[in-house]
Design a protein around this motif. Sequence first.
Motif, short mmCIF file in Angstrom:
data_model
loop_
_atom_site.label_atom_id
_atom_site.label_comp_id
_atom_site.label_asym_id
_atom_site.label_seq_id
_atom_site.Cartn_x
_atom_site.Cartn_y
_atom_site.Cartn_z
N GLY A 144 0.82 -1.21 0.00
CA GLY A 144 0.00 0.00 0.00
C GLY A 144 0.85 1.26 0.00
O GLY A 144 0.39 2.33 -0.35
N GLY A 170 -1.17 -1.23 -4.02
CA GLY A 170 -2.13 -1.50 -2.94
C GLY A 170 -3.07 -0.33 -2.74
O GLY A 170 -4.27 -0.48 -2.50
N ASP A 174 -7.05 -0.22 -3.06
CA ASP A 174 -7.92 0.33 -2.01
C ASP A 174 -8.84 1.41 -2.57
O ASP A 174 -10.03 1.48 -2.22
N GLY A 187 -7.72 -4.56 -1.34
CA GLY A 187 -7.07 -5.59 -2.15
C GLY A 187 -7.77 -6.94 -2.13
O GLY A 187 -8.22 -7.45 -3.17
N GLU A 191 -10.00 -8.68 -5.14
CA GLU A 191 -9.59 -9.99 -5.65
C GLU A 191 -10.77 -10.96 -5.61
O GLU A 191 -11.01 -11.72 -6.55
N GLY A 286 1.89 -6.47 0.90
CA GLY A 286 0.56 -7.08 0.93
C GLY A 286 0.04 -7.48 -0.44
O GLY A 286 -0.66 -8.48 -0.58
N ASN A 290 -1.85 -11.38 -3.65
CA ASN A 290 -2.86 -11.53 -4.70
C ASN A 290 -2.49 -12.71 -5.61
O ASN A 290 -1.41 -12.76 -6.20
O1 KG4 Z 1 2.36 -4.52 3.03
P1 KG4 Z 1 1.04 -4.06 3.53
O2 KG4 Z 1 0.33 -4.90 4.54
O3 KG4 Z 1 1.13 -2.64 4.19
C1 KG4 Z 1 1.79 -1.55 3.67
O4 KG4 Z 1 1.29 -0.96 2.71
O5 KG4 Z 1 2.86 -1.21 4.24
O6 KG4 Z 1 0.12 -3.90 2.26
C2 KG4 Z 1 -1.22 -3.52 2.38
C3 KG4 Z 1 -1.77 -3.32 0.99
C4 KG4 Z 1 -3.18 -2.76 1.03
O7 KG4 Z 1 -3.26 -1.68 0.14
C5 KG4 Z 1 -4.03 -3.94 0.58
O8 KG4 Z 1 -5.20 -3.55 -0.11
C6 KG4 Z 1 -3.07 -4.69 -0.32
O9 KG4 Z 1 -1.82 -4.58 0.31
N1 KG4 Z 1 -3.46 -6.10 -0.44
C7 KG4 Z 1 -3.82 -6.69 -1.60
C8 KG4 Z 1 -4.19 -8.02 -1.27
N2 KG4 Z 1 -4.02 -8.19 0.07
C9 KG4 Z 1 -3.55 -7.01 0.56
N3 KG4 Z 1 -3.88 -6.20 -2.84
C10 KG4 Z 1 -4.32 -7.06 -3.80
N4 KG4 Z 1 -4.71 -8.32 -3.57
C11 KG4 Z 1 -4.67 -8.85 -2.33
N5 KG4 Z 1 -5.05 -10.10 -2.11
#
Ligand code: KG4
Length: 366
Positions: A144, A170, A174, A187, A191, A286, A290
């Motif tokens: 994100g 990310g 969102d 995310g 998905e 994150g 996906n």
């Molecule tokens: O690494 P993370 O937990 O936190 C930081 O951004 O530091 O990433 C979170 C991001 C969020 O924007 C979330 O929507 C995205 O990762 N995310 C996904 C999925 N799971 C989490 N994006 C796409 N598909 C997913 N399954």
Amino acid sequence: MSETVTILGLESSCDDTAASVLRHVAGQPAQILSSVVFDQSDLHADFGGVVPEIAARAHAERLDICVEAALKEAAMNLTDMDAIAVTSGPGLIGGVLSGVMCAKGLAAGSGKPLISVNHLAGHALTPRMTDGTAFPYLMLLVSGGHCQFLIVHAADKFTRLGGTIDDAPGEAFDKTAKLLGLGNPGGPLVEKEAERGDASRFKLPRPLLDRAGCDMSFSGLKTALRRARDLIVDEKGGLTVQDRADLCAGFQAAVADSLVEKTRRACLAFMDQTNTPTPVLAVAGGVAANTVIRDGLQGLCKAQGFAFLAPPLKYCTDNAAMIAWVGVEKYRAGDFSTMAMAARPRWPLDQTAKPMLGSGKKGAKA
Ligand code: KG4
Ligand code: ZN
């Protein structure tokens, strides 16, 4: 070189308050004795994003409790630590300051050395903590707040091959979820919707594919998605379940296509610069959770002769074990900080790369 190193790591650069105790015996896999993460998402839920002041206050209130929990889970005391490692940037400055002040207090009280850690180095070196990956390797940080390709040459040497010039993927997921009336974090919800959707119905752009290099852009995609949504709403007065699923599938396919193509170019650049006989692509963040994106990257790796490495998700997203691990690498290199250590909102890993324009929803990262 010290045979065994035990480090307390602290992380507070965004919206997770985290502490971890990590032990490393030279030549053996890292032992993560504890990794405690206090999530703040409930505090920010009503605001549609992370509110820096709320995050900073919550970190200040929770850090000492988090440290106590991490020490307790590891069945250790502060006196058992060899050093205290803390994220001192990049990130939301109030949160980073909370962590740095806490670490300085712990170091002053215990007489243990302080180690300053770059949050992005924490992500980039995670494959070494979880899998003992040898240098050099190619890293894709995709979350994100982050989106960049790095060649990791050494614990303190990185080449940034490219990154997003605006939103992180990310963040785009969102925002897409918000545009389509889904919840947060977007995310996983996008998905899930996309599973029932037809990715070919809406022709969404693949930005910057016509431009050489590994830079990416995701904000135009979000605008195109909004336009496609508005057209349907104008026509029919609202979205059907199928419309929403098709929009999600189209968006996800566009992100996956962009990431896979840019990763292909990053693989070529990596081979060009390192000529490694056993190349590895590691992912963190994150968005790497996906399935469509992950499958795309895995397929690409197979075609390019790269091994694909995705550390467990709890160490791919923000955590303090990765900070403690960088602490181990810096401890062994004798790279300590003084009480004058500053909190840095911006701190690119590759000081020679041109500055990135984008900042990401969770604050400026590099
Ligand atoms: O690494 P993370 O937990 O936190 C930081 O951004 O530091 O990433 C979170 C991001 C969020 O924007 C979330 O929507 C995205 O990762 N995310 C996904 C999925 N799971 C989490 N994006 C796409 N598909 C997913 N399954
Ligand atoms: Zn992060």
